[in-house]
Write a protein that holds these residues in place. Structure first.
Motif, PDB file in Angstrom:
ATOM      1  N   VAL A 107       0.946  12.607  -0.788  1.00 17.40           N
ATOM      2  CA  VAL A 107       1.401  12.298  -2.150  1.00 17.40           C
ATOM      3  C   VAL A 107       2.185  10.987  -2.165  1.00 17.40           C
ATOM      4  O   VAL A 107       2.056  10.178  -3.099  1.00 17.40           O
ATOM      5  CB  VAL A 107       2.248  13.461  -2.697  1.00 17.40           C
ATOM      6  N   MET A 108       3.012  10.757  -1.136  1.00 18.12           N
ATOM      7  CA  MET A 108       3.737   9.485  -1.055  1.00 18.12           C
ATOM      8  C   MET A 108       2.771   8.323  -0.886  1.00 18.12           C
ATOM      9  O   MET A 108       3.016   7.212  -1.384  1.00 18.12           O
ATOM     10  CB  MET A 108       4.739   9.529   0.092  1.00 18.12           C
ATOM     11  N   THR A 109       1.659   8.572  -0.197  1.00 18.13           N
ATOM     12  CA  THR A 109       0.623   7.539  -0.061  1.00 18.13           C
ATOM     13  C   THR A 109       0.063   7.170  -1.421  1.00 18.13           C
ATOM     14  O   THR A 109      -0.096   5.985  -1.747  1.00 18.13           O
ATOM     15  CB  THR A 109      -0.506   8.045   0.856  1.00 18.13           C
ATOM     16  N   TRP A 110      -0.224   8.172  -2.232  1.00 22.53           N
ATOM     17  CA  TRP A 110      -0.705   7.898  -3.596  1.00 22.53           C
ATOM     18  C   TRP A 110       0.335   7.102  -4.375  1.00 22.53           C
ATOM     19  O   TRP A 110       0.001   6.173  -5.107  1.00 22.53           O
ATOM     20  CB  TRP A 110      -1.016   9.199  -4.332  1.00 22.53           C
ATOM     21  N   GLY A 111       1.601   7.496  -4.228  1.00 18.56           N
ATOM     22  CA  GLY A 111       2.660   6.799  -4.951  1.00 18.56           C
ATOM     23  C   GLY A 111       2.744   5.332  -4.573  1.00 18.56           C
ATOM     24  O   GLY A 111       2.881   4.455  -5.447  1.00 18.56           O
ATOM     25  N   LEU A 112       2.658   5.035  -3.272  1.00 14.51           N
ATOM     26  CA  LEU A 112       2.691   3.634  -2.845  1.00 14.51           C
ATOM     27  C   LEU A 112       1.454   2.879  -3.317  1.00 14.51           C
ATOM     28  O   LEU A 112       1.528   1.696  -3.667  1.00 14.51           O
ATOM     29  CB  LEU A 112       2.804   3.560  -1.321  1.00 14.51           C
ATOM     30  N   LEU A 181      -1.175   5.491   4.410  1.00 13.63           N
ATOM     31  CA  LEU A 181      -0.687   6.715   5.054  1.00 13.63           C
ATOM     32  C   LEU A 181      -0.078   6.391   6.416  1.00 13.63           C
ATOM     33  O   LEU A 181       0.979   6.935   6.782  1.00 13.63           O
ATOM     34  CB  LEU A 181      -1.833   7.717   5.207  1.00 13.63           C
ATOM     35  N   ILE A 182      -0.715   5.525   7.180  1.00 12.63           N
ATOM     36  CA  ILE A 182      -0.153   5.092   8.461  1.00 12.63           C
ATOM     37  C   ILE A 182       1.197   4.416   8.235  1.00 12.63           C
ATOM     38  O   ILE A 182       2.168   4.640   8.981  1.00 12.63           O
ATOM     39  CB  ILE A 182      -1.118   4.129   9.183  1.00 12.63           C
ATOM     40  N   LEU A 183       1.285   3.586   7.184  1.00  9.75           N
ATOM     41  CA  LEU A 183       2.546   2.921   6.851  1.00  9.75           C
ATOM     42  C   LEU A 183       3.644   3.936   6.544  1.00  9.75           C
ATOM     43  O   LEU A 183       4.793   3.779   6.978  1.00  9.75           O
ATOM     44  CB  LEU A 183       2.335   1.977   5.663  1.00  9.75           C
ATOM     45  N   VAL A 184       3.289   4.993   5.802  1.00 10.38           N
ATOM     46  CA  VAL A 184       4.262   6.038   5.468  1.00 10.38           C
ATOM     47  C   VAL A 184       4.799   6.702   6.730  1.00 10.38           C
ATOM     48  O   VAL A 184       6.014   6.894   6.896  1.00 10.38           O
ATOM     49  CB  VAL A 184       3.626   7.087   4.531  1.00 10.38           C
ATOM     50  N   TRP A 185       3.894   7.040   7.661  1.00 16.62           N
ATOM     51  CA  TRP A 185       4.331   7.678   8.907  1.00 16.62           C
ATOM     52  C   TRP A 185       5.193   6.732   9.739  1.00 16.62           C
ATOM     53  O   TRP A 185       6.161   7.167  10.385  1.00 16.62           O
ATOM     54  CB  TRP A 185       3.115   8.134   9.715  1.00 16.62           C
TER      55      TRP A 185
END
Length: 281
Positions: A107-112, A181-185
């Motif tokens: 979900v944070m990936t979608w937000g970014l 997603l990789i950036l989020v992790w």
């Protein structure tokens, strides 16, 4: 029992408080609560919600805090120390936290992704003439048509997710989302890789920033046409809903989402307090 010198400690109580608040206040509070409040009687939903919060969620949060601070251990070893048969409870909290973190990060990936696209002019989800749109089945914000899809919905379905016709059609990897997603992790890793030493500093931003954003959105939205009517429709109590069992079930489930109970995170964070810390203050 571990001594205070065996485990890293929060630098001060503010770090522990902000870490707890930052963990508890998340998507479950901002999105899920608003939806359930609208669904289950508007303002009347606050009655079962506050009741279940006082009877269930808050005592369980306090129990997790006390258990973590007393044992100075993580959830698996803490439950094992109380009763060896309860070690599985601690393992279950770890599995649950892992599952939740995977979809939360998605979900944070979608937000970014939306944040990065918001720098475009016009916004890609405003119009119906993009390559991913179905023009004959698309409506802008200024049009009405119950048989039509909104432009933002088509952007999410056909551009962000690239939804296929069914589960039997896998589709292709969304490399843009995969990269984000990789950036989020990576961001999460740098927030926690030094334990409470790094987390204690990050929470000053992560716990307070959402409230600033929400205040900005609130003052912007209340100035929009029809905002007063929308707020009144949303909050006007529908008392007949209180007789439904489902409303109370939704209330108790939301209190667990709101306070983050049962994931072992509160227990782990409290284990970094000093043994003689006054938890009630």
């Amino acid at each position: 029992m571990a001594t205070d010198s065996d485990k890293p400690l929060w630098a001060n109580r503010a770090e522990f408080l902000l870490a707890s608040v930052g963990y508890a206040v998340g998507l479950g509070n901002i999105w899920r609560f608003a939806y359930l409040c609208f669904k289950n009687g508007g303002g009347a939903f606050f009655i079962p919600y506050i009741t279940m919060m006082c009877l269930c969620a808050l005592p369980l949060v306090f129990m997790e805090f006390v258990l973590g601070q007393y044992t100075r251990l993580g959830p698996v070893q803490a439950f094992y120390k109380i009763c060896p048969l309860m070690k599985g409870v601690g393992i279950a909290t770890l599995i649950l936290s892992f599952v939740v973190s995977t979809y939360n990060n998605t979900v944070m990936t979608w937000g970014l992704y939306y944040l990065f696209n918001s720098f475009s002019t016009p916004l890609p989800w405003q119009l119906c003439n993009a390559t991913w749109n179905i023009p004959e089945n698309c409506s802008t914000n200024t049009e009405n048509g119950s048989h039509l899809q909104s432009a933002p919905q088509q952007f999410f379905d056909r551009r962000v997710l690239e939804i296929t016709d069914g589960i039997e059609t896998v589709g292709q990897i969304r490399w843009e989302l995969f990269g984000i997603l990789i950036l989020v992790w990576i961001i999460i890793y740098f927030c926690i890789f030094k334990g409470v030493k790094s987390t204690g500093k990050v929470v000053y931003f992560t716990a307070l920033c959402p409230y600033v954003i929400l205040l900005i959105l609130f003052f912007n939205n209340v100035r929009l046409p029809g905002a007063g009517k929308g707020i009144m429709f949303y909050l006007t109590p529908r008392w007949s809903k209180l007789g439904s069992i489902q409303v109370w079930v939704d209330a108790i489930s939301q209190t667990f989402y709101s306070m983050g109970v049962g994931f072992g995170v509160m227990l782990s964070m409290a284990s970094h307090n000093t043994f003689h810390n006054n938890m009630l203050r």
